[in-house]
Design an enzyme around this catalytic site. Sequence first.
Site, mmCIF file in Angstrom:
data_model
loop_
_atom_site.group_PDB
_atom_site.id
_atom_site.type_symbol
_atom_site.label_atom_id
_atom_site.label_comp_id
_atom_site.label_asym_id
_atom_site.label_seq_id
_atom_site.Cartn_x
_atom_site.Cartn_y
_atom_site.Cartn_z
ATOM 1 C CG HIS A 80 -1.667 1.281 1.422
ATOM 2 N ND1 HIS A 80 -2.508 1.850 0.505
ATOM 3 C CD2 HIS A 80 -1.624 2.133 2.492
ATOM 4 C CE1 HIS A 80 -2.978 3.008 0.986
ATOM 5 N NE2 HIS A 80 -2.440 3.201 2.184
ATOM 6 C CG HIS A 104 0.953 6.955 4.420
ATOM 7 N ND1 HIS A 104 1.389 6.190 3.368
ATOM 8 C CD2 HIS A 104 -0.285 6.480 4.729
ATOM 9 C CE1 HIS A 104 0.464 5.307 3.045
ATOM 10 N NE2 HIS A 104 -0.560 5.466 3.858
ATOM 11 C CD GLU A 108 -3.376 6.522 13.304
ATOM 12 O OE1 GLU A 108 -4.443 6.177 13.829
ATOM 13 O OE2 GLU A 108 -2.829 7.617 13.511
ATOM 14 C CG ASP A 109 -1.549 1.729 10.917
ATOM 15 O OD1 ASP A 109 -2.418 2.195 11.686
ATOM 16 O OD2 ASP A 109 -1.672 1.722 9.681
ATOM 17 C CG ASP A 171 -3.665 6.849 2.462
ATOM 18 O OD1 ASP A 171 -3.512 5.633 2.236
ATOM 19 O OD2 ASP A 171 -4.117 7.289 3.533
ATOM 20 C CG ASP A 291 -23.603 16.568 -22.953
ATOM 21 O OD1 ASP A 291 -24.265 15.657 -22.404
ATOM 22 O OD2 ASP A 291 -23.311 17.633 -22.385
#
Length: 771
Positions: A80, A104, A108-109, A171, A291
């Site tokens: 990812h 990134h 956080e993880d 992301d 269109d």
Amino acid sequence: MSLRSLAAELLPAALHGRQRAQPVQRDSQAPAEVQSFAALAERLGYLSKAELKLVREAYKFADQAHLGQFRANGQPYITHPIAVAGLCADWKLDAQAIMASLMHDTIEDCGIAKPELIAKFGAATADLVDGLTKLDKLHFNTREESQAESFRKMLLAMARDVRVILIKLADRLHNMRTMQAMAAERRERIARETIDIYAPIAHRLGLNQTYRELQELCFELLYPWRHAALAKAVKRARGHRRDIVERVQKDVEKAFAQQKVKVQVSGREKTIYSIYRKMREKHSGFAQVNDIFGFRIIVPTLTECYIALGVLHQLYKPVPGRFKDYIAIPKANGYQSLHTTLVSPLGTAVEFQVRTEAMHAVAEKGIAAHWFYKTGSKGDAKGGAAADAQRFSTLWLQSLLDIQVETNDSAEFLEHIKVDLYPDAVYVFTPRSKILALPRGATTVDFAYAIHSDVGQHMVAAKVNGEPVALRTELKSGDVVEVITAPGARPNPAWLSMVRTGRARSKIRNYLKNMETEESRSLGEKMLAQALRAEGLQMPSGDPNDAVALALWQQLTRWSGNRNRGELLVDIGLGRKIAIIFAKRLAKMLAERGIKPDAVTLTLGRYVQDDSTPTQGVVFVDGSEGASIQFAPCCRPIPGDAIVGYLGRGEGLVVHTAECPTGKRLFERDSERWIQVEWADELTRSFETSVFVLVKNGKGVLAQVASGVSTAEADIIHLGMDPQQAEETTELRLLISVRDRLHLAEVLRTLRRQPVVLRVSRYRFGSSGAG
């Protein structure tokens, strides 16, 4: 064929699409998804060897941090960040942004601390990662306040460094592409969040390719049946119209060859979501959307854009009213192009877009084009177009920061921002021919605030194309707008219902809140001073340098639970606290310090002598008090009426006539909240009251009544009439503005002299009373 019938016809295909989610077909020109660092390194050829080495180190760090982690589809998690970095590489973002995109999710993880990132990769990269970490806390399945506060954090992060939002959009785009393995409820929540917030941000920053794909992916996840039905219809139409498209393209290429104009002609197809939205907006079926297919003409220079336009208009007839020049007046996100719709040989409408290569880059990549052409010189057309996109986006981010400063409430802030996320604009002119872009539906008040906040705050009238207009008049492209101001003017709360821009809304609300607070503080100070005078005492000084008075106020505010003197006075002015209670508390505190009531002050104090009714001193009203004092709509007191004041909880002081039944009921229920109120000797404005007029039905009746009111030098604020159709008479209800009771009596006499008037009286407490 309507959308409903189309969906019914193609229901089996739609059901199949729902049972097995298929990824939306991406732009054929978009590069393939990056799945390994080797593939990523091939796209980073624009970086130096030293920068590529740093990126490789960031990849190794992220790979180690995510070791043992897997995505919902079973792939190693590191795939990812690599894919996100690949999207950023397509925008040619710099090495710091590529490194941040790879890392990134580490804070956080993976429990990585920001100081560790600073030590290894520098503060700039660590700040980007930290900003992205905060963005990842944006959840829309929580209460609105939490959503709004999270969005405020995102704004501050992206305003400080726009690379934060570019990485976040990359992301989110990759997450949306790989959403199939997630639970249905989570897919829907993320898709809703994306289409409401992230797709509009991409559009606002000019990232149109990203914007279209995010919309398409969200549409498929939120409405799989509709997406599948329309996708099949478009595929079928593509086959039916292939001959038309090929013939038009040949005709266009031949026409340009004859004129010896070098162009690139490419066909384009509307996205399924844009077709669906058009069907919804026009309430039409798929067959009426004519269109779906269009053409894009790319030319070398700006001048050749207009030459190309002339060639097209000579080839086919243009549709009147369908030409737009976004080159002369760019969109708010920097988009530039010429749009025209022509009638093809088979009678169908075909849209053409004409632009230069640099304009095309900005149209697709928006603010990201800044990095594409960052090394270009000032004379480089591509670099100049990219710089314009950067400037437009910076102005928008700055406007959001201005709104953030004006707005303390997070939910209110989110409301303002959502308004500004949709830049469908009209273009208007100042009297000095400066062009301003405003959202569609913007009024003259929005225009005034767009010029300057001081112009908006003191606006009293406006002219459009030289003619006076109402302030709520919606502006159209090409209007020349002039704002008329007055030094004593100030915003009206009614403006909030007519403004369209977040800037105007936040400025008006902020001003009204500040004014209400200041007026309430002033009223509270007046009430407390008069309540103290009734105790024979003077108000302690508010000077912070007066140590004795400061100690008194600090002791009193601790007792009341307020943070400071000003907050206490505001609470008294708004009726949240009773002045007499605090006057007696202050009297006790002063007595403890040896200060006794003064006989002269006690004599001068004007207060009710009846001991059965608590008093807070007399409050004099002159009409200048603003929001802190309201005149009750049940009895509408005017100067000359005997009046009393009720301190509603949080409403400020509400003035009733002494005979008002509603006021009497409130007194019986809550007598301690009543205070004595009197009219001041000098009044600052006129006051509103209601009048009943019974008239004969006939032509010109309203004109005669209005003439009578005008003759008496009064104004009609509102007019209502009996909803039931009467045969001979009609009862009119007028809300008029008068100076006092004597002026009202003159108005009633003047109306009685009108031939069509049978009876006239002032409205009193739910029935007609004697005039």
